[in-house]
Design an enzyme around this catalytic site. Structure first.
Site, PDB file in Angstrom:
ATOM      1  N   SER A  55       0.990  -1.411   0.027  1.00 15.09           N
ATOM      2  CA  SER A  55      -0.076  -0.070  -0.005  1.00 15.09           C
ATOM      3  C   SER A  55       0.800   1.415  -0.034  1.00 15.09           C
ATOM      4  O   SER A  55       2.003   1.351   0.713  1.00 15.09           O
ATOM      5  CB  SER A  55      -0.922   0.055   1.381  1.00 15.09           C
ATOM      6  N   LYS A  99       2.082  -3.663   6.835  1.00  8.48           N
ATOM      7  CA  LYS A  99       2.620  -3.725   5.114  1.00  8.48           C
ATOM      8  C   LYS A  99       4.036  -3.492   4.994  1.00  8.48           C
ATOM      9  O   LYS A  99       4.884  -4.174   4.337  1.00  8.48           O
ATOM     10  CB  LYS A  99       1.752  -2.743   4.279  1.00  8.48           C
ATOM     11  N   TYR A 109      -1.913  -0.723  10.852  1.00  9.63           N
ATOM     12  CA  TYR A 109      -2.014  -1.177   9.383  1.00  9.63           C
ATOM     13  C   TYR A 109      -0.888  -1.242   8.555  1.00  9.63           C
ATOM     14  O   TYR A 109      -0.279  -2.083   7.872  1.00  9.63           O
ATOM     15  CB  TYR A 109      -3.342  -0.652   8.930  1.00  9.63           C
TER      16      TYR A 109
HETATM   17  P1  NAD Z   1     -10.982  -6.665   1.442  1.00 13.28           P
HETATM   18  O1  NAD Z   1     -11.192  -6.834   2.722  1.00 13.28           O
HETATM   19  O2  NAD Z   1     -12.049  -6.620   0.365  1.00 13.28           O
HETATM   20  O3  NAD Z   1     -10.211  -8.236   0.741  1.00 13.28           O
HETATM   21  C1  NAD Z   1      -9.302  -8.839   1.656  1.00 13.28           C
HETATM   22  C2  NAD Z   1      -9.815 -10.263   1.555  1.00 13.28           C
HETATM   23  O4  NAD Z   1      -8.895 -11.043   2.628  1.00 13.28           O
HETATM   24  C3  NAD Z   1     -11.289 -10.279   2.238  1.00 13.28           C
HETATM   25  O5  NAD Z   1     -12.182 -11.138   1.446  1.00 13.28           O
HETATM   26  C4  NAD Z   1     -11.064 -11.160   3.628  1.00 13.28           C
HETATM   27  O6  NAD Z   1     -12.248 -11.869   4.003  1.00 13.28           O
HETATM   28  C5  NAD Z   1      -9.888 -11.832   3.401  1.00 13.28           C
HETATM   29  N1  NAD Z   1      -9.076 -12.181   4.601  1.00 13.28           N
HETATM   30  C6  NAD Z   1      -8.707 -11.291   5.677  1.00 13.28           C
HETATM   31  N2  NAD Z   1      -7.778 -12.263   6.458  1.00 13.28           N
HETATM   32  C7  NAD Z   1      -7.813 -13.405   6.026  1.00 13.28           C
HETATM   33  C8  NAD Z   1      -7.052 -14.547   6.681  1.00 13.28           C
HETATM   34  N3  NAD Z   1      -6.449 -14.353   7.785  1.00 13.28           N
HETATM   35  N4  NAD Z   1      -7.284 -15.608   5.832  1.00 13.28           N
HETATM   36  C9  NAD Z   1      -8.154 -15.827   4.764  1.00 13.28           C
HETATM   37  N5  NAD Z   1      -8.647 -14.750   4.183  1.00 13.28           N
HETATM   38  C10 NAD Z   1      -8.581 -13.278   4.744  1.00 13.28           C
HETATM   39  O7  NAD Z   1      -9.948  -5.644   0.973  1.00 13.28           O
HETATM   40  P2  NAD Z   1      -9.166  -5.097  -0.540  1.00 13.28           P
HETATM   41  O8  NAD Z   1      -9.580  -3.724  -0.611  1.00 13.28           O
HETATM   42  O9  NAD Z   1      -9.754  -6.091  -1.476  1.00 13.28           O
HETATM   43  O10 NAD Z   1      -7.625  -5.180  -0.197  1.00 13.28           O
HETATM   44  C11 NAD Z   1      -6.728  -6.556  -0.744  1.00 13.28           C
HETATM   45  C12 NAD Z   1      -5.571  -6.086  -0.251  1.00 13.28           C
HETATM   46  O11 NAD Z   1      -5.006  -4.844  -0.900  1.00 13.28           O
HETATM   47  C13 NAD Z   1      -5.341  -6.292   1.444  1.00 13.28           C
HETATM   48  O12 NAD Z   1      -4.158  -6.755   1.665  1.00 13.28           O
HETATM   49  C14 NAD Z   1      -5.166  -4.582   1.693  1.00 13.28           C
HETATM   50  O13 NAD Z   1      -4.612  -4.217   2.881  1.00 13.28           O
HETATM   51  C15 NAD Z   1      -4.661  -4.069   0.304  1.00 13.28           C
HETATM   52  N6  NAD Z   1      -4.813  -2.746  -0.063  1.00 13.28           N
HETATM   53  C16 NAD Z   1      -6.148  -2.264  -0.281  1.00 13.28           C
HETATM   54  C17 NAD Z   1      -6.198  -0.928  -0.532  1.00 13.28           C
HETATM   55  C18 NAD Z   1      -7.781  -0.245  -0.571  1.00 13.28           C
HETATM   56  O14 NAD Z   1      -8.084   0.987  -0.212  1.00 13.28           O
HETATM   57  N7  NAD Z   1      -8.663  -1.020  -0.734  1.00 13.28           N
HETATM   58  C19 NAD Z   1      -5.103  -0.037  -0.660  1.00 13.28           C
HETATM   59  C20 NAD Z   1      -4.078  -0.410  -0.408  1.00 13.28           C
HETATM   60  C21 NAD Z   1      -3.717  -1.750  -0.093  1.00 13.28           C
HETATM   61  N1  UFG Z   2     -12.438  11.755   3.380  1.00 18.94           N
HETATM   62  C1  UFG Z   2     -13.186  12.655   3.786  1.00 18.94           C
HETATM   63  N2  UFG Z   2     -14.363  12.207   4.320  1.00 18.94           N
HETATM   64  C2  UFG Z   2     -14.578  10.889   4.335  1.00 18.94           C
HETATM   65  C3  UFG Z   2     -13.651  10.195   4.030  1.00 18.94           C
HETATM   66  C4  UFG Z   2     -12.279  10.570   3.779  1.00 18.94           C
HETATM   67  O1  UFG Z   2     -13.052  13.879   3.652  1.00 18.94           O
HETATM   68  O2  UFG Z   2     -15.535  10.494   5.079  1.00 18.94           O
HETATM   69  C5  UFG Z   2     -10.967  12.377   2.727  1.00 18.94           C
HETATM   70  C6  UFG Z   2      -9.634  11.822   3.368  1.00 18.94           C
HETATM   71  O3  UFG Z   2      -9.531  12.980   4.374  1.00 18.94           O
HETATM   72  C7  UFG Z   2      -8.746  11.976   2.285  1.00 18.94           C
HETATM   73  C8  UFG Z   2      -9.437  11.282   1.142  1.00 18.94           C
HETATM   74  O4  UFG Z   2     -10.675  11.681   1.306  1.00 18.94           O
HETATM   75  O5  UFG Z   2      -8.396  13.232   1.973  1.00 18.94           O
HETATM   76  C9  UFG Z   2      -9.046   9.836   0.944  1.00 18.94           C
HETATM   77  O6  UFG Z   2      -9.525   9.254   2.085  1.00 18.94           O
HETATM   78  P1  UFG Z   2      -9.497   7.732   2.234  1.00 18.94           P
HETATM   79  O7  UFG Z   2      -9.790   7.340   3.539  1.00 18.94           O
HETATM   80  O8  UFG Z   2     -10.740   7.354   1.008  1.00 18.94           O
HETATM   81  O9  UFG Z   2      -8.240   7.150   1.652  1.00 18.94           O
HETATM   82  P2  UFG Z   2      -6.797   7.252   2.382  1.00 18.94           P
HETATM   83  O10 UFG Z   2      -5.856   7.952   1.251  1.00 18.94           O
HETATM   84  O11 UFG Z   2      -7.009   7.952   3.758  1.00 18.94           O
HETATM   85  O12 UFG Z   2      -6.463   5.938   2.599  1.00 18.94           O
HETATM   86  C10 UFG Z   2      -6.620   4.824   1.676  1.00 18.94           C
HETATM   87  C11 UFG Z   2      -6.725   3.512   2.422  1.00 18.94           C
HETATM   88  C12 UFG Z   2      -5.392   3.212   3.160  1.00 18.94           C
HETATM   89  C13 UFG Z   2      -4.278   3.101   1.897  1.00 18.94           C
HETATM   90  C14 UFG Z   2      -4.293   4.376   1.320  1.00 18.94           C
HETATM   91  C15 UFG Z   2      -3.216   4.224   0.396  1.00 18.94           C
HETATM   92  O13 UFG Z   2      -7.858   3.659   3.569  1.00 18.94           O
HETATM   93  O14 UFG Z   2      -5.810   1.533   3.751  1.00 18.94           O
HETATM   94  O15 UFG Z   2      -5.624   4.757   0.944  1.00 18.94           O
HETATM   95  O16 UFG Z   2      -3.592   3.240  -0.414  1.00 18.94           O
HETATM   96  F1  UFG Z   2      -3.247   2.732   2.836  1.00 18.94           F
END
Ligand code: NAD
Ligand code: UFG
Length: 352
Positions: free
Chosen positions: A124, A152, A148
């Site tokens: 991330s 990572k 979190y």
């Molecule tokens: P998500 O929660 O939708 O998907 C993660 C999946 O992993 C879920 O289906 C959950 O049930 C499964 N899971 C979690 N722990 C587990 C375990 N111990 N055993 C088996 N399954 C398990 O999240 P996502 O948005 O699809 O994100 C996928 C990956 O990308 C995550 O590792 C997350 O940290 C990373 N990531 C997500 C974002 C974002 O904004 N969505 C940004 C950066 C990184």
């Molecule tokens: N924001 C608002 N109101 C809300 C939610 C968010 O104003 O209700 C603003 C935040 O302050 C930020 C922007 O919208 O300026 C984006 O916020 P998000 O929560 O959507 O995303 P972040 O960049 O804070 O974080 C996300 C994921 C993290 C990940 C990161 C980078 O939550 O897990 O993107 O990938 F690490």
């Protein structure tokens, strides 16, 4: 030969499974549904018309993981499974360290025992913490600012150590920026539990009438309009990035980090305007205090992924909003089709 997809029922995993199946890969999915629903797997089958093997196994269950490797010929792994809520990780750090780190250690041990050394890992942009400047490139100092993000960053270090101990490993660390959007079919998308933490699901739930208004966290950042800026990336572009990274890890050895972003930043107010335009709905909002721990401006330099993976994000902000909206309007209650929920003006969900 098959690919193991951990967390394949989740938001990014499900979109990647669709792209993999459409590209002809044979996949095996493992998920414990801790943050997803079995229905997402049915939808993957519906979109692609293809089947796959699924295991409801927790990565903390090492024996369960081992049986997957005994029962299938796994060639490489895409590792999405992990807990991802920043706020929850501050409240429950042990849960995050256990699930994300021990889960990954179990996975790597079992992979090693079975001679599988090709891995694409979901990292991330949060590993960069509060960057000194933008755009952010992969050489920036890492400094995650919450449990979190530290899971990572620690996993990235563990995987680098693993490669340095055995140069047969091939590992791509994919640092996602802000994934949004959904598959064009409107059948799969992001389905957060409870009140969304992230901007896009919150905006779309306001637009569909599930939430009363959006809180905009701060308007005093050094951006065009003072609100926070992020690099939003279409989840299908991200999914395709995984296929490019997979090809790289199958062809070469090494450990490498790649930013997956567009290189373009949009502010919160710009996102609201774009969403109002595509949905035709007004998004009521009010400016409130900045969210603790938030950074102001964050966007990627995605050139390394272009040069080394041959990947670029094609889908623009309008398409990201349109696809999010299609998913939201077709599935107002996410995968819980029959849930009968409404929202009060305090953003409290009530059953009706
Ligand atoms: P998500 O929660 O939708 O998907 C993660 C999946 O992993 C879920 O289906 C959950 O049930 C499964 N899971 C979690 N722990 C587990 C375990 N111990 N055993 C088996 N399954 C398990 O999240 P996502 O948005 O699809 O994100 C996928 C990956 O990308 C995550 O590792 C997350 O940290 C990373 N990531 C997500 C974002 C974002 O904004 N969505 C940004 C950066 C990184
Ligand atoms: N924001 C608002 N109101 C809300 C939610 C968010 O104003 O209700 C603003 C935040 O302050 C930020 C922007 O919208 O300026 C984006 O916020 P998000 O929560 O959507 O995303 P972040 O960049 O804070 O974080 C996300 C994921 C993290 C990940 C990161 C980078 O939550 O897990 O993107 O990938 F690490």
């Amino acid at each position: 030969m098959g690919l193991l997809i951990t967390g394949g029922a989740g938001y990014i995993g499900s979109h990647t499974c669709v792209e993999l199946l459409n590209a002809g890969y044979h996949i095996v999915i493992v998920d414990n549904f801790s943050n997803s629903k079995p229905e997402s797997l049915n939808r993957i089958r519906r979109i692609t018309g293809k089947d796959f093997t699924f295991y409801n196994v927790d990565l903390l269950d090492k024996d369960g993981l081992e049986s997957i490797f005994y029962e299938n010929e796994i060639e490489a792994v895409m590792h999405f499974a992990g807990l991802k809520s920043v706020g929850e990780s501050v409240a429950l750090p042990l849960r995050y360290y256990l699930n994300n780190i021990t889960g990954t250690l179990n996975l790597c041990e079992v992979m090693k025992e079975h001679g599988v050394k090709q891995l694409v890992f979901s990292s991330s942009a949060t590993v960069y913490g509060n960057p000194d400047s933008v755009p952010i490139d992969e050489g920036f100092t890492l400094g995650a600012t919450n449990p979190y993000g530290r899971t990572k960053q620690m996993i990235e270090e563990i995987l680098s150590d693993l490669f340095h101990s055995d140069n047969e490993w091939s590992i791509a660390l994919l640092r996602y920026f802000n994934p949004i959007g959904a598959h064009k079919s409107g059948l799969i998308g992001e389905d957060p539990n409870g009140i969304p933490n992230n901007l896009m699901p919150f905006i779309s739930q306001v637009a569909v009438g599930k939430r009363y208004e959006l809180n905009v966290f701060g308007d005093n950042y050094p951006s065009r309009d003072g609100t926070g800026v992020r690099d939003y990336i279409h989840v299908v572009d991200l999914a395709i990035g995984h296929i490019k990274a997979l090809k790289k890890v199958l062809e070469t050895k090494g450990v490498d980090a790649y930013n997956l972003g567009t290189g373009i930043g949009y502010s919160v107010l710009e996102m609201i305007k774009n969403f109002e335009k595509v949905s035709g709905r007004k998004i009521p909002c009010k400016i409130v205090d900045p969210r603790p721990g938030d950074i102001g401006i964050c966007y990627a330099n995605p050139v390394k992924a272009k040069e080394e993976l041959g990947w670029i994000a094609y889908r623009g902000i309008e398409e990201m909003c349109e696809d999010t909206w299609r998913w939201q309007i077709n599935n107002p209650n996410g995968y819980e089709e029959h849930a009968n929920l409404t929202i009060t003006n305090n953003n409290i969900i009530q059953e009706v």
